[in-house]
Design a protein around this motif. Structure first.
Motif, mmCIF file in Angstrom:
data_model
loop_
_atom_site.group_PDB
_atom_site.id
_atom_site.type_symbol
_atom_site.label_atom_id
_atom_site.label_comp_id
_atom_site.label_asym_id
_atom_site.label_seq_id
_atom_site.Cartn_x
_atom_site.Cartn_y
_atom_site.Cartn_z
ATOM 1 N N GLY A 16 0.803 -1.207 0.000
ATOM 2 C CA GLY A 16 0.000 0.000 0.000
ATOM 3 C C GLY A 16 0.839 1.260 0.000
ATOM 4 O O GLY A 16 2.068 1.218 -0.061
ATOM 5 N N SER A 17 0.154 2.404 0.091
ATOM 6 C CA SER A 17 0.815 3.704 0.008
ATOM 7 C C SER A 17 0.322 4.642 1.096
ATOM 8 O O SER A 17 -0.811 4.532 1.574
ATOM 9 C CB SER A 17 0.551 4.360 -1.354
ATOM 10 O OG SER A 17 1.059 3.582 -2.421
ATOM 11 N N ARG A 19 1.055 9.054 2.263
ATOM 12 C CA ARG A 19 1.753 10.308 2.038
ATOM 13 C C ARG A 19 1.854 11.064 3.353
ATOM 14 O O ARG A 19 0.840 11.414 3.961
ATOM 15 C CB ARG A 19 1.054 11.180 0.996
ATOM 16 C CG ARG A 19 1.912 12.394 0.597
ATOM 17 C CD ARG A 19 1.261 13.292 -0.423
ATOM 18 N NE ARG A 19 0.237 14.137 0.159
ATOM 19 C CZ ARG A 19 -0.212 15.262 -0.390
ATOM 20 N NH1 ARG A 19 0.278 15.671 -1.558
ATOM 21 N NH2 ARG A 19 -1.161 15.964 0.199
ATOM 22 N N ARG A 67 10.849 3.702 -4.407
ATOM 23 C CA ARG A 67 9.568 3.513 -3.730
ATOM 24 C C ARG A 67 9.053 4.803 -3.085
ATOM 25 O O ARG A 67 7.854 5.055 -3.080
ATOM 26 C CB ARG A 67 9.677 2.429 -2.658
ATOM 27 C CG ARG A 67 10.040 1.060 -3.205
ATOM 28 C CD ARG A 67 9.920 -0.007 -2.126
ATOM 29 N NE ARG A 67 10.813 0.243 -0.996
ATOM 30 C CZ ARG A 67 10.404 0.397 0.263
ATOM 31 N NH1 ARG A 67 9.106 0.324 0.561
ATOM 32 N NH2 ARG A 67 11.290 0.607 1.234
ATOM 33 N N PHE A 68 9.950 5.596 -2.526
ATOM 34 C CA PHE A 68 9.571 6.831 -1.833
ATOM 35 C C PHE A 68 9.957 8.041 -2.675
ATOM 36 O O PHE A 68 10.975 8.019 -3.379
ATOM 37 C CB PHE A 68 10.271 6.948 -0.484
ATOM 38 C CG PHE A 68 9.821 5.956 0.561
ATOM 39 C CD1 PHE A 68 8.989 4.894 0.250
ATOM 40 C CD2 PHE A 68 10.253 6.105 1.869
ATOM 41 C CE1 PHE A 68 8.583 3.989 1.213
ATOM 42 C CE2 PHE A 68 9.855 5.207 2.850
ATOM 43 C CZ PHE A 68 9.020 4.153 2.520
ATOM 44 N N THR A 69 9.173 9.109 -2.571
ATOM 45 C CA THR A 69 9.461 10.361 -3.253
ATOM 46 C C THR A 69 9.268 11.524 -2.292
ATOM 47 O O THR A 69 8.203 11.656 -1.689
ATOM 48 C CB THR A 69 8.559 10.563 -4.481
ATOM 49 O OG1 THR A 69 8.708 9.467 -5.384
ATOM 50 C CG2 THR A 69 8.924 11.856 -5.200
ATOM 51 N N GLN A 82 5.968 10.800 -0.194
ATOM 52 C CA GLN A 82 5.070 9.828 -0.798
ATOM 53 C C GLN A 82 5.717 8.463 -0.706
ATOM 54 O O GLN A 82 6.813 8.252 -1.233
ATOM 55 C CB GLN A 82 4.787 10.182 -2.257
ATOM 56 C CG GLN A 82 3.887 9.195 -2.981
ATOM 57 C CD GLN A 82 2.478 9.173 -2.435
ATOM 58 O OE1 GLN A 82 1.879 10.215 -2.217
ATOM 59 N NE2 GLN A 82 1.959 7.970 -2.190
ATOM 60 N N ASN A 84 5.304 4.513 -1.540
ATOM 61 C CA ASN A 84 4.610 3.495 -2.315
ATOM 62 C C ASN A 84 5.249 2.135 -2.084
ATOM 63 O O ASN A 84 6.396 2.037 -1.654
ATOM 64 C CB ASN A 84 4.656 3.833 -3.805
ATOM 65 C CG ASN A 84 3.961 5.121 -4.145
ATOM 66 O OD1 ASN A 84 2.955 5.485 -3.526
ATOM 67 N ND2 ASN A 84 4.474 5.836 -5.140
ATOM 68 N N ASN A 85 4.499 1.089 -2.397
ATOM 69 C CA ASN A 85 4.986 -0.284 -2.244
ATOM 70 C C ASN A 85 5.580 -0.515 -0.860
ATOM 71 O O ASN A 85 6.686 -1.042 -0.709
ATOM 72 C CB ASN A 85 6.013 -0.608 -3.331
ATOM 73 C CG ASN A 85 5.452 -0.509 -4.732
ATOM 74 O OD1 ASN A 85 4.338 -0.970 -4.984
ATOM 75 N ND2 ASN A 85 6.216 0.084 -5.636
ATOM 76 N N LEU A 86 4.832 -0.139 0.145
ATOM 77 C CA LEU A 86 5.315 -0.228 1.514
ATOM 78 C C LEU A 86 5.553 -1.676 1.927
ATOM 79 O O LEU A 86 4.817 -2.581 1.539
ATOM 80 C CB LEU A 86 4.334 0.436 2.466
ATOM 81 C CG LEU A 86 4.394 1.968 2.458
ATOM 82 C CD1 LEU A 86 3.130 2.554 3.053
ATOM 83 C CD2 LEU A 86 5.622 2.442 3.231
#
Length: 125
Positions: A16-17, A19, A67-69, A82, A84-86
């Motif tokens: 999951g994601s 922010r 994965r992270f931004t 952000q 993602n793909n935790l």
């Protein structure tokens, strides 16, 4: 005085994601860069990502690249992460921090001057 307030943490399943947001109550000229760090139970506080306030140059830990931004909104004095793909190993308390000094080192907590209270991120498997 300066105040850093994080928000956006929570409980998600693997893959999951989320922010995260961090709002800084400080004038922009006093910020050279903003960073995100995390600390899991029984572990050291580790660097996650950083961004320079003026130019937007980014730095990431190897464990989160792709994965992270990290991003920012200068007008709102806000930094985002952000995620993602935790993965379960991402579970930690996440902290934002302000770096005032204009050095080229971003991955050490000693380079940062002020810290937020942290927000919990929990990733279930």
């Amino acid at each position: 005085q300066v105040q850093l307030v994080e928000s956006g943490g929570g409980l998600v399943q693997a893959g999951g994601s989320l922010r995260l947001s961090c709002t800084v109550s400080e004038r922009t000229f006093s910020i050279y860069a903003m960073g995100w760090f995390r600390q899991a139970p029984g572990k050291e506080r580790d660097f996650v990502a950083a961004i320079t306030w003026k130019g937007g140059s980014t730095t990431y830990a190897d464990s989160v690249k792709g994965r992270f931004t990290i991003s920012k909104d200068n007008a709102k004095n806000t930094v985002y992460l952000q995620m993602n793909n935790l993965k379960p190993e991402d579970t930690a308390v996440y902290y934002c921090a302000r770096k005032r000094g204009g050095s080229s080192t971003y991955n050490s907590g000693y380079e940062y001057d002020d810290w937020g209270q942290g927000t919990q991120v929990t990733v279930s498997s």
